[in-house]
Design an enzyme around this catalytic site. Structure first.
Site, PDB file in Angstrom:
ATOM      1  N   HIS A  28       0.859  -1.186   0.000  1.00 45.30           N
ATOM      2  CA  HIS A  28       0.000   0.000   0.000  1.00 45.30           C
ATOM      3  C   HIS A  28       0.895   1.237   0.000  1.00 45.30           C
ATOM      4  O   HIS A  28       2.061   1.183   0.405  1.00 45.30           O
ATOM      5  CB  HIS A  28      -0.882   0.007   1.240  1.00 45.30           C
ATOM      6  CG  HIS A  28      -1.929  -1.061   1.240  1.00 45.30           C
ATOM      7  ND1 HIS A  28      -2.971  -1.067   2.138  1.00 45.30           N
ATOM      8  CD2 HIS A  28      -2.110  -2.149   0.447  1.00 45.30           C
ATOM      9  CE1 HIS A  28      -3.748  -2.105   1.905  1.00 45.30           C
ATOM     10  NE2 HIS A  28      -3.241  -2.788   0.891  1.00 45.30           N
ATOM     11  N   GLU A  49       1.036   3.796   1.939  1.00 43.84           N
ATOM     12  CA  GLU A  49       1.591   4.120   3.254  1.00 43.84           C
ATOM     13  C   GLU A  49       2.770   3.216   3.599  1.00 43.84           C
ATOM     14  O   GLU A  49       3.784   3.665   4.125  1.00 43.84           O
ATOM     15  CB  GLU A  49       0.533   3.954   4.357  1.00 43.84           C
ATOM     16  CG  GLU A  49      -0.715   4.785   4.170  1.00 43.84           C
ATOM     17  CD  GLU A  49      -1.849   4.025   3.501  1.00 43.84           C
ATOM     18  OE1 GLU A  49      -2.997   4.217   3.925  1.00 43.84           O
ATOM     19  OE2 GLU A  49      -1.586   3.263   2.553  1.00 43.84           O
TER      20      GLU A  49
END
Length: 159
Positions: free
Chosen positions: A54, A56
């Site tokens: 992801h 992040e």
């Protein structure tokens, strides 16, 4: 909301646009410390064959390498979609000081939409959270991506 939040979120939106151009769900993230981008990332689970890739997580990994530390206190994360549980816990473990997200995620959001891991008093670190910064722009990017994906889907193919 802080005065520079829109600026940094626009940088995260640029990362999200890059993900979309590559056929990934358009989510982008930037990690900032004292007015400087330390790391950035965009969704790449398809390209990297990695369910944890992801935006992040990739930004956290890049920041850890750049700063040569797994703890990232004093950093602020700007991300275009509310973090999921995996990302929220990674941000907490990394000791990120603040998370700013754009669009809420009513299906997997772990910063208040489905659950709020950042608000658990039992955890030994607490991260400030601000949501809704440039939410309309982020939501529009996501909606356009999924609308285009649905239009290309061949009847009978799995989703």
């Amino acid at each position: 909301m802080n005065p520079g939040d829109d600026h940094w979120m626009r940088q995260a939106l640029r990362q999200a646009e890059e993900a979309g151009l590559r056929g990934e769900v358009p989510v982008g993230a930037v990690l900032v410390r004292e007015g400087e981008v330390v790391a950035a990332g965009f969704n790449q689970p398809i390209a990297l064959h990695d369910p944890s890739a992801h935006a992040e997580m990739l930004a956290l990994r890049a920041a850890g390498q750049r700063l040569q530390n797994y703890r990232l206190p004093g950093l602020e994360l700007f991300v275009t979609l509310e973090p999921c549980a995996m990302c929220a816990m990674a941000l907490l473990h990394a000791r990120v000081s603040r998370v700013v997200f754009a669009a809420s995620d009513p299906k997997t959001g772990a910063a208040g939409s489905v659950l709020n891991l950042f608000a658990q008093p039992q955890l030994n670190h607490h991260t400030a959270v601000t949501g809704g910064v440039l939410a309309d722009e982020s939501a529009a990017l996501l909606q356009a991506f999924f609308r285009q994906r649905r239009a290309r889907r061949v009847p009978g193919d799995p989703a």
